[in-house]
Design an enzyme around this catalytic site. Structure first.
Site, PDB file in Angstrom:
ATOM      1  N   HIS A 136       0.751  -1.116  -0.024  1.00  0.00           N
ATOM      2  CA  HIS A 136      -0.016   0.080  -0.026  1.00  0.00           C
ATOM      3  C   HIS A 136       0.885   1.173   0.064  1.00  0.00           C
ATOM      4  CE1 HIS A 136      -3.775  -2.045   0.485  1.00  0.00           C
ATOM      5  NE2 HIS A 136      -3.261  -2.526   1.208  1.00  0.00           N
ATOM      6  N   ASP A 184      17.386  -9.872  -1.888  1.00  0.00           N
ATOM      7  CA  ASP A 184      18.641  -9.576  -2.423  1.00  0.00           C
ATOM      8  C   ASP A 184      19.152  -8.240  -1.834  1.00  0.00           C
ATOM      9  OD1 ASP A 184      18.891 -12.001  -3.732  1.00  0.00           O
ATOM     10  OD2 ASP A 184      18.671 -11.116  -5.876  1.00  0.00           O
TER      11      ASP A 184
END
Length: 242
Positions: free
Chosen positions: A37, A76
């Site tokens: 959101h 990552d």
């Protein structure tokens, strides 16, 4: 968390590096950055992760529904784990786990030259042991179907915690009262019972310390937007007339 401790964090949306640093200075245990959101700019997210790391603050990222590409990238970059919304079935939960974990548990693409792999300084065994094995997966129950399926969802290997989305759950039930709706409270109680039976921690979003005191053990996360709005509103109260 896995040792049974209750950890307290704060939920924020980008941009909010200042709030990340403030959370670290204040002594919160972790922060959640909402990329569902809120903006999901990965460059900005890296800046927030860097600020958090400077304060020894783990970061969980709420991603979009069933978005393995985003899951790969945020992990990552160095996020400690993910929060996945709208997990309605065990199959949804297995896809979330698969996106977050390397084989054999999951299907996440492997690289050590990422930020999480210390830009290539980590060996494959070190990365698997120190980073990948500790990745946290929190699933969200936000529909009546998800609440009914909670025992089966929590039985999926790799699901570390579960969180109720009271606003989504309320709307999915055709109600507008959010967490205050009796039907939402009943569904929440069923999920909590399933979590307790399986030994799975709950993540609970709260707006105030009294709400936090009533939350079950596990992960407590303050909605920082609500906390700040409430604080700002107190600043607008009329001053006493001299």
């Amino acid at each position: 968390m896995r040792d049974g401790e209750t950890l307290v964090g704060g939920l924020l949306r980008m941009p909010g590096e200042f709030l990340v640093e403030l959370a670290g200075v204040a002594g919160l245990d972790y922060v959640v950055i909402d990329c569902e959101h809120g903006p999901a700019d990965l460059v900005a997210l890296q800046h927030h992760l860097t600020a958090a790391q400077a304060h020894g603050l783990p970061v969980l990222v709420r991603v979009g529904r069933d978005d393995p590409g985003l899951v790969l990238r945020v992990l990552d970059l160095g996020a400690a784990g993910i929060i996945v919304p709208h997990v309605d079935t065990p199959e949804d939960a297995r896809r979330a786990v698969a996106a977050a974990h390397y084989p054999p548990l999951g299907e996440r693409g492997f690289a050590t030259y990422s930020r999480a792999g210390r830009f290539g300084a980590a060996s494959i065994p070190d990365h698997l042991r120190d980073i990948a094995d500790r990745t946290l997966v929190v699933v969200m129950a936000e529909t009546p179907e998800a609440c009914a399926n909670a025992p089966a969802i929590l039985a999926v290997e790799g699901v570390d915690a579960i969180m109720i989305g009271p606003a989504d759950l309320s709307v999915a039930m055709g109600l507008t009262g959010g967490a205050a709706e009796p039907a939402v409270q009943e569904a929440t109680a069923r999920v909590r019972s399933a979590a307790e039976a399986s030994g799975t921690p709950m993540m609970t979003i709260v707006n105030s310390p009294p709400q936090a005191a009533e939350a079950p053990p596990g992960l407590i996360v303050y909605n920082l937007a609500h906390v700040l709005l409430t604080t700002f509103r107190t600043l607008t109260e009329p001053r006493p007339t001299p």
